[in-house]
Design a protein around this motif. Structure first.
Motif, short mmCIF file in Angstrom:
data_model
loop_
_atom_site.label_atom_id
_atom_site.label_comp_id
_atom_site.label_asym_id
_atom_site.label_seq_id
_atom_site.Cartn_x
_atom_site.Cartn_y
_atom_site.Cartn_z
N TRP A 283 0.84 -1.20 0.00
CA TRP A 283 0.00 0.00 0.00
C TRP A 283 0.88 1.25 0.00
N PRO A 284 0.46 2.32 -0.69
CA PRO A 284 1.26 3.55 -0.72
C PRO A 284 1.49 4.11 0.68
N ALA A 285 2.66 4.70 0.88
CA ALA A 285 2.99 5.25 2.18
C ALA A 285 2.18 6.51 2.49
N SER A 286 1.82 7.26 1.47
CA SER A 286 1.03 8.49 1.68
C SER A 286 0.19 8.80 0.46
N TRP A 287 -0.84 9.62 0.68
CA TRP A 287 -1.73 10.05 -0.39
C TRP A 287 -1.74 11.57 -0.43
N PRO A 288 -1.88 12.17 -1.62
CA PRO A 288 -1.92 13.64 -1.70
C PRO A 288 -3.17 14.20 -1.04
N SER A 289 -3.03 15.36 -0.45
CA SER A 289 -4.17 15.99 0.25
C SER A 289 -4.98 16.89 -0.66
N GLU A 290 -4.41 17.30 -1.82
CA GLU A 290 -5.14 18.18 -2.73
C GLU A 290 -6.32 17.43 -3.36
N PRO A 291 -7.53 17.98 -3.28
CA PRO A 291 -8.72 17.27 -3.80
C PRO A 291 -8.71 17.06 -5.31
N TRP A 292 -8.02 17.91 -6.08
CA TRP A 292 -8.06 17.79 -7.54
C TRP A 292 -7.41 16.51 -8.03
N PHE A 293 -6.56 15.89 -7.22
CA PHE A 293 -5.95 14.63 -7.61
C PHE A 293 -6.99 13.50 -7.75
N TYR A 294 -8.18 13.70 -7.19
CA TYR A 294 -9.20 12.65 -7.19
C TYR A 294 -10.38 12.99 -8.11
N ALA A 295 -10.20 13.97 -8.99
CA ALA A 295 -11.29 14.39 -9.88
C ALA A 295 -11.27 13.67 -11.22
N GLY A 296 -10.32 12.77 -11.45
CA GLY A 296 -10.20 12.10 -12.75
C GLY A 296 -11.43 11.29 -13.12
N GLY A 297 -12.05 10.63 -12.16
CA GLY A 297 -13.23 9.81 -12.45
C GLY A 297 -14.40 10.65 -12.92
N ALA A 298 -14.63 11.79 -12.27
CA ALA A 298 -15.74 12.67 -12.66
C ALA A 298 -15.51 13.22 -14.07
N ILE A 299 -14.27 13.57 -14.38
CA ILE A 299 -13.96 14.09 -15.71
C ILE A 299 -14.16 13.02 -16.77
N GLY A 300 -13.70 11.80 -16.48
CA GLY A 300 -13.90 10.70 -17.42
C GLY A 300 -15.36 10.41 -17.65
N MET A 301 -16.16 10.53 -16.61
CA MET A 301 -17.60 10.30 -16.72
C MET A 301 -18.23 11.29 -17.70
N ILE A 302 -17.83 12.56 -17.62
CA ILE A 302 -18.36 13.58 -18.53
C ILE A 302 -17.94 13.28 -19.96
N PHE A 303 -16.66 12.94 -20.16
CA PHE A 303 -16.16 12.69 -21.51
C PHE A 303 -16.89 11.53 -22.18
N ILE A 304 -17.03 10.42 -21.46
CA ILE A 304 -17.66 9.23 -22.05
C ILE A 304 -19.12 9.48 -22.37
N ALA A 305 -19.82 10.20 -21.49
CA ALA A 305 -21.23 10.52 -21.74
C ALA A 305 -21.37 11.40 -22.97
N VAL A 306 -20.51 12.40 -23.11
CA VAL A 306 -20.56 13.29 -24.27
C VAL A 306 -20.28 12.51 -25.55
N ALA A 307 -19.26 11.64 -25.53
CA ALA A 307 -18.93 10.83 -26.71
C ALA A 307 -20.09 9.93 -27.11
N ALA A 308 -20.74 9.31 -26.12
CA ALA A 308 -21.86 8.41 -26.42
C ALA A 308 -23.03 9.17 -27.05
N MET A 309 -23.23 10.43 -26.66
CA MET A 309 -24.33 11.22 -27.20
C MET A 309 -24.02 11.74 -28.61
N LEU A 310 -22.76 12.08 -28.88
CA LEU A 310 -22.42 12.78 -30.11
C LEU A 310 -21.95 11.89 -31.24
N VAL A 311 -21.56 10.64 -30.97
CA VAL A 311 -20.95 9.81 -32.01
C VAL A 311 -21.91 9.56 -33.18
N ARG A 312 -23.20 9.53 -32.92
CA ARG A 312 -24.16 9.31 -34.01
C ARG A 312 -24.20 10.48 -34.98
#
Length: 312
Positions: free
Chosen positions: A224-253
């Protein structure tokens, strides 16, 4: 919306989503550097997105109905099981963000992704994988794809000297092809479920399952990692990916897989150059990388010119 404006607006939205992909790559690459484990960073990113989507799906009647429709289609044989596996390519992409982007830098990583996306998009459209049917490779699309590859070559020429690991560019290239396939099959899932939220949730469930297994193996070996970053932006990747995939699914047609990939490319390149210049993961930005970005934008404009569409 006027019919003539649909594709330009869709391309603008896709380009903006592409910028978010570059931001996600910077976040996940940074998290990987902080905790020293790219597999765990990818699992955290995808897993957080899945949890958010689970809450949204439960709270949205249309999304719940979409999951029921999709389940019924799969059980009846009306929708193929392989069409649910777009999340595997998303998982691989997020994994490469943590393992490769932090080594070769965001700008060089992005041009590798770009090469795979435009080549994969042309192939997916030609085969007819996606809800929009087959899109013939018209001259503007072929020329645009060729220019995008030239842009990649120029950008890579400006970055290989600093990375020391030129072969690593092949990894995001493969991930880019996978992203084109992911956009195509996620569009099919959206059509079957009649819900972009349901399609995105399926994508994240599959991707999270793959990454949790990979992270578990990594933790068993590495600990297990010895430490984790305290800055909240390090954990925003999932939310950003969610937006990208939803947009792609809507627009590809509306755009087809190739044009969706090309507009994503433009957004990714612009944002990655800006981010690598201001918050570098490795190496920074060279003049040739900036030139490659300009060539890629020209490629998007050429590939966006009207071509023949043949639906199957």
């Amino acid at each position: 919306m006027h019919v003539r404006l649909r594709v330009p607006v869709a391309l603008l939205g896709s380009g903006t989503a592409g910028m978010l992909v570059a931001v996600q790559s910077r976040i996940n690459g940074g998290l990987s550097q902080q905790i020293g484990n790219g597999y765990l960073a990818a699992a955290v990113s995808f897993g957080s997105g899945m949890l958010l989507l689970a809450l949204i799906t439960l709270a949205t009647p249309r999304a719940r109905r979409g999951m029921r429709l999709l389940s019924a289609e799969v059980r009846s044989g009306g929708y193929p099981v392989w069409g649910l596996l777009g999340g595997t390519c998303g998982a691989f992409f997020v994994l490469t963000q943590g393992l490769v982007a932090s080594v070769i830098g965001l700008a060089l990583f992005t041009v590798g992704i770009v090469a795979g996306q435009v080549l994969g998009g042309l192939l997916m459209d030609r085969i007819g994988i996606g809800p929009g049917g087959r899109v013939d490779p018209s001259l503007p699309r072929v020329v645009g794809t060729g220019l995008a590859v030239v842009a990649v070559a120029v950008s890579v020429a400006g970055g290989l000297g600093g990375s020391g690991s030129p072969w690593l560019v092949v990894v995001p290239l493969i991930a880019g092809v996978g992203m084109a396939w992911q956009s195509a099959v996620n569009g099919l899932v959206r059509a079957a479920a009649q819900s972009a939220i349901a399609a995105t949730f399926v994508n994240f469930v599959v991707g999270t399952a793959v990454l949790v297994v990979a992270a578990a193996v990594s933790l068993a070996v590495q600990g297990w990692p010895a430490s984790w970053p305290s800055e909240p932006w390090f954990y925003a990747g999932g939310a950003i990916g969610m937006i990208f995939i939803a947009v792609a699914a809507m627009l590809v047609r509306l755009t087809g897989v190739l044009l969706l990939s090309m507009s994503n490319v433009a957004g990714q390149l612009i944002a990655s150059v800006l981010l690598e210049a201001s918050l570098p993961l490795a190496g920074g930005v060279t003049t040739l990388m900036a030139m490659g970005t300009v060539v890629a934008l020209v490629a998007v404009l050429i590939a966006s010119l009207p071509g023949r569409r043949s639906r199957s």
